[in-house]
Design a protein around this motif. Structure first.
Motif, PDB file in Angstrom:
ATOM      1  N   GLN A  10      98.742  21.823 -21.511  1.00  0.00           N
ATOM      2  CA  GLN A  10      98.221  23.107 -21.042  1.00  0.00           C
ATOM      3  C   GLN A  10      99.153  24.245 -21.455  1.00  0.00           C
ATOM      4  O   GLN A  10      98.696  25.270 -21.975  1.00  0.00           O
ATOM      5  CB  GLN A  10      98.074  23.071 -19.516  1.00  0.00           C
ATOM      6  N   GLN A  47      99.143  27.577 -24.445  1.00  0.00           N
ATOM      7  CA  GLN A  47      99.425  28.986 -24.149  1.00  0.00           C
ATOM      8  C   GLN A  47     100.613  29.499 -24.956  1.00  0.00           C
ATOM      9  O   GLN A  47     101.122  30.590 -24.694  1.00  0.00           O
ATOM     10  CB  GLN A  47      99.701  29.150 -22.652  1.00  0.00           C
ATOM     11  N   GLY A 105      97.954  27.103 -13.866  1.00  0.00           N
ATOM     12  CA  GLY A 105      97.154  28.103 -14.567  1.00  0.00           C
ATOM     13  C   GLY A 105      97.487  29.531 -14.155  1.00  0.00           C
ATOM     14  O   GLY A 105      97.569  30.422 -14.997  1.00  0.00           O
ATOM     15  N   SER A 113      99.783  16.341 -19.009  1.00  0.00           N
ATOM     16  CA  SER A 113      98.699  17.314 -18.906  1.00  0.00           C
ATOM     17  C   SER A 113      99.257  18.732 -18.840  1.00  0.00           C
ATOM     18  O   SER A 113      98.754  19.643 -19.503  1.00  0.00           O
ATOM     19  CB  SER A 113      97.859  17.007 -17.666  1.00  0.00           C
TER      20      SER A 113
END
Length: 111
Positions: free
Chosen positions: A85, A89, A57, A81
């Motif tokens: 993610q 973005q 992140g 995962s």
């Protein structure tokens, strides 16, 4: 039908180790290792970028946006995962089928 289910569940597209290696050699992709530092120390794909999943992140911005990000873990679960993610973005992502285990099983080099 499986493709429909993958999209419905939000699963990232997968790529074989051989195709991943070809994309990296062509300069179209980078491999992102999302395993722990201890796992990476045991074996890793040469030239791969390392960002543990729990740091992704805050460090995703260091990844190139002009290349496909091929996410890799031990078996493909954590990297799926990570791929989701990053796709959220705006990155183009793929998940390495079988993770580093699949890479090694294909006879490709590790350090």
């Amino acid at each position: 039908m499986f493709g429909f289910l993958k999209k419905l569940l939000g699963l990232p597209d997968g790529i074989t180790a051989q195709d991943a290696q070809a994309m990296v050699k062509a300069g179209n992709a980078v491999i992102l290792d999302v395993r722990t530092p201890a796992e990476r120390k045991a074996a890793h794909i040469p030239g791969s970028t390392h960002i543990p999943l729990d740091e992704l992140g805050s460090k995703a911005g260091t990844l190139p946006r002009n290349k496909t990000i091929i996410c890799q873990c031990a078996s493909g679960m954590r990297s799926a995962s990570a791929a989701r993610q990053l796709a959220g973005q705006g990155y183009t992502t793929l998940n390495l089928n079988g993770g580093i285990t699949g890479w090694q099983g294909a006879g490709l080099p590790t350090k």
